[in-house]
Design an enzyme around this catalytic site. Structure first.
Site, PDB file in Angstrom:
ATOM      1  N   ARG A  58       9.759  -6.639  -6.040  1.00  0.00           N
ATOM      2  CA  ARG A  58      11.033  -6.530  -5.345  1.00  0.00           C
ATOM      3  C   ARG A  58      11.721  -7.894  -5.236  1.00  0.00           C
ATOM      4  O   ARG A  58      11.064  -8.914  -5.087  1.00  0.00           O
ATOM      5  CB  ARG A  58      10.819  -5.963  -3.934  1.00  0.00           C
ATOM      6  N   LYS A 199      12.024   1.980  -2.592  1.00  0.00           N
ATOM      7  CA  LYS A 199      12.085   1.323  -1.292  1.00  0.00           C
ATOM      8  C   LYS A 199      13.464   1.460  -0.645  1.00  0.00           C
ATOM      9  O   LYS A 199      13.593   1.438   0.579  1.00  0.00           O
ATOM     10  CB  LYS A 199      11.696  -0.149  -1.431  1.00  0.00           C
ATOM     11  N   HIS A 218       5.354   3.259   7.523  1.00  0.00           N
ATOM     12  CA  HIS A 218       4.835   2.689   6.286  1.00  0.00           C
ATOM     13  C   HIS A 218       3.313   2.800   6.357  1.00  0.00           C
ATOM     14  O   HIS A 218       2.625   1.892   6.793  1.00  0.00           O
ATOM     15  CB  HIS A 218       5.282   1.227   6.170  1.00  0.00           C
ATOM     16  N   SER A 236      -0.842  -5.225   2.427  1.00  0.00           N
ATOM     17  CA  SER A 236      -1.562  -5.329   1.160  1.00  0.00           C
ATOM     18  C   SER A 236      -2.888  -6.053   1.351  1.00  0.00           C
ATOM     19  O   SER A 236      -2.960  -7.084   2.034  1.00  0.00           O
ATOM     20  CB  SER A 236      -0.698  -6.088   0.147  1.00  0.00           C
ATOM     21  N   LYS A 240      -5.920  -0.012   2.763  1.00  0.00           N
ATOM     22  CA  LYS A 240      -5.195   1.215   3.119  1.00  0.00           C
ATOM     23  C   LYS A 240      -5.393   2.318   2.087  1.00  0.00           C
ATOM     24  O   LYS A 240      -5.731   3.452   2.425  1.00  0.00           O
ATOM     25  CB  LYS A 240      -3.706   0.899   3.292  1.00  0.00           C
ATOM     26  N   THR A 241      -5.203   1.979   0.813  1.00  0.00           N
ATOM     27  CA  THR A 241      -5.335   2.978  -0.248  1.00  0.00           C
ATOM     28  C   THR A 241      -6.781   3.429  -0.394  1.00  0.00           C
ATOM     29  O   THR A 241      -7.082   4.620  -0.475  1.00  0.00           O
ATOM     30  CB  THR A 241      -4.825   2.410  -1.589  1.00  0.00           C
ATOM     31  N   ASP A 255       1.867   6.165   1.080  1.00  0.00           N
ATOM     32  CA  ASP A 255       2.708   5.005   1.391  1.00  0.00           C
ATOM     33  C   ASP A 255       3.737   5.206   2.499  1.00  0.00           C
ATOM     34  O   ASP A 255       3.856   4.361   3.372  1.00  0.00           O
ATOM     35  CB  ASP A 255       3.423   4.557   0.117  1.00  0.00           C
ATOM     36  N   ARG A 321       1.824  -1.850 -12.074  1.00  0.00           N
ATOM     37  CA  ARG A 321       1.898  -0.654 -11.230  1.00  0.00           C
ATOM     38  C   ARG A 321       1.850   0.621 -12.058  1.00  0.00           C
ATOM     39  O   ARG A 321       2.204   0.635 -13.236  1.00  0.00           O
ATOM     40  CB  ARG A 321       3.219  -0.655 -10.448  1.00  0.00           C
TER      41      ARG A 321
END
Length: 531
Positions: A58, A199, A218, A236, A240-241, A255, A321
């Site tokens: 981003r 986003k 989020h 990050s 989390k994932t 997400d 990604r």
């Protein structure tokens, strides 16, 4: 077959074009278009592989919100860059003119949000076929029969080849992401990084939903066999994932979610996962998506002859990604939603080695840690840099928060109290010392503690009050070494722990100073205690 061309065309935007417009193409057609147009390669196992050029992430410094009567008193301007209405008008005129010169355009009509009463209709106009495939994969796809009557509420125009003019458009560089809430229009130019579209929709929902009493989050979310939902917040590197992708639980999403009176609902219909150094052993479900037709891989190295992937090669981007439909994950929810959460988990990777592996939070403490959004980066490779670095990203997603953090914090606190939700702080970082001295928290212990929290058994444990942060920490948990539960006892040098704890407490207090005037006394009292 239902007509995929809606009655509401592009004329409402003032777009006049002789371009060949491809409306609401499916995956196979968009992949064909992308390959024919030279936008990407098909890997040997099926995914479309593309490159985003110089922008592999981003462009946060190039994102703007139009400051007008709609947004003057509703946007958190300390965190969002303003664009004047006249600059946006010039930018819009130039985008519309640019559309008029294109020979081919791709348009997708999609939903942001899986719960019908809280979703937003989004039309996305692209000059690249793979961009259209990306956003069609990431947002919620209407049924074919719904497309004819589709009327967009927000429109995104994404033109990577557009060159912005800072003087004429009031931006910073030749790249621009500009959002007008009053015109319900998002203009993205000068970057081929497709995540800007995803986003931008998240930002729109973060703006719209609080006014309806819906909490945008989020976070990832899943459902246990007992039908109870858990939401996982984390920046990050906090896990989390990994921790939410549990084969024993049903995945709602990875997400972005909303929390309404009746559900936790995914904003999206797909996932956008990091691919660099992904392995079949560590994350088999995500790895499997790299061998499926319909996945879009960004900046992943592919052999031009054999079309074999090299997920370990970071030469194109460390932030490589993959975008894939959520139903590529075997245990996903059929309708992308579940009941309101019974548990909320804040994940942090504390490289200072101070926080316990798990702690139970009161609603006030939950709001405090939500607004803090703490994790820590490990010491860098720079010569002389030996200390961990604290990172505070409010609401665990500051770049995507258009309103003041207290809006989201108060919504969260209210919903926690109303639903009797259990809240947990889980440290996936270091134990036995700071980074470089101690060791990473054992994943086996983290999973055991998390499972005990989510199945309710941890509520029956004996707890002690943490001397620094005031939250409750279990003294013993079946299957977990009790020594790990008290971080101070894991340090060989207790005075070094005390000094590091005092340092972290001060970092928390200093960071929270900007929020104190916006929260009540209970939340202020949830702060850690300085020695």
């Amino acid at each position: 077959m239902a007509n995929r061309v809606p009655a509401a065309g592009l004329a409402d935007l003032g777009v006049e074009t002789s371009a060949d417009i491809h409306w609401n193409l499916g995956t196979a057609s968009l992949v064909e278009q992308a390959i024919v147009r030279g936008e990407g390669l098909l890997s040997k196992d099926g995914p479309l592989v593309v490159q985003t050029g110089k922008h592999t992430g981003r462009s946060a410094k190039d994102k703007f919100l139009v400051r007008d009567a709609e947004t003057e008193d509703t946007i958190w301007w300390d965190n969002n860059k303003a664009m004047r209405p006249e600059h946006f008008a010039a930018l819009k005129a130039d985008f519309v003119a640019a559309l008029g010169t294109k020979q081919t355009l791709f348009v997708a009509d999609l939903y942001g949000g899986s719960q019908p009463e809280h979703r937003v209709n989004v039309r996305v106009i692209n000059e690249l076929a793979w961009h259209n495939l990306f956003i069609r994969t990431l947002l919620v796809r209407p049924e074919a029969a719904e497309l004819q009557g589709f009327t967009p509420e927000f429109t995104i125009i994404d033109l990577p080849r557009f060159v912005a003019d800072p003087e004429r458009h009031g931006c910073r560089s030749e790249t621009v992401i500009a959002v007008s809430m009053s015109e319900k229009l998002i203009l993205i130019g000068g970057t081929a990084y497709a995540g800007e579209m995803k986003k931008s929709v998240f930002g729109v929902l973060n703006y719209l939903l609080p006014a309806k009493g819906v909490m945008p989050m989020h976070c990832s979310a899943n459902i246990g066999a007992d039908g109870r939902t858990a939401a996982f917040f984390g920046l990050s590197g906090t896990g989390k994932t990994t921790l939410s992708a549990d084969p024993a639980r049903t995945l709602i999403g990875d997400d972005e979610h909303g929390w309404s009176d009746t559900a936790v609902f995914n904003f999206e219909g797909g996932c956008y996962a990091k691919m660099i150094r992904l392995s079949a052993e560590a994350e088999p479900e995500i790895y499997a998506t790299t061998r499926r037709f319909g996945t879009v891989l960004e900046n992943v190295v592919v052999d031009p002859e054999t079309r074999a992937l090299d997920l370990n090669d970071p030469s194109l981007a460390e932030n490589s990604r993959g975008a894939y439909p959520i139903d590529f994950i075997p245990n996903c929810s059929d309708d992308n939603l579940g009941p309101p959460p019974s548990n909320i988990v804040f994940l942090t990777a504390d490289a200072f080695g101070v926080l316990p592996p798990i702690a139970k939070l009161t609603p006030d403490q939950a709001m405090y840690h939500f607004l803090s959004g703490y994790t820590a980066k490990v010491a860098g490779t720079e010569i002389g840099v030996t200390e961990p670095e604290a990172t505070f990203s409010t609401c665990f997603g500051a770049p995507f928060m258009p309103r003041h953090p207290s809006v989201y914090g108060n919504l969260l606190k209210e919903r926690i109290a109303r639903g009797g939700v259990d809240c947990w702080l889980v440290n996936t970082g270091w134990t036995g010392g700071k980074y470089g001295v101690g060791n990473r928290m054992p994943i086996k212990a983290t999973r055991a503690l998390l499972n005990a929290a989510l199945d309710g058994s941890l509520n029956n444990a004996e707890f002690r009050t943490d001397e620094n942060f005031g939250f409750e920490v279990p003294v013993s948990v079946p299957g977990v070494d009790s020594a790990i539960l008290d971080p101070r006892e894991t340090w060989a040098d207790k005075s070094a722990y005390d000094a590091m704890a005092a340092k972290l407490v001060k970092l928390f207090i200093d960071n929270f100073a900007k929020f104190e005037a916006h929260v009540d006394q209970g939340v202020r009292q949830a702060a850690p205690t300085a020695a």
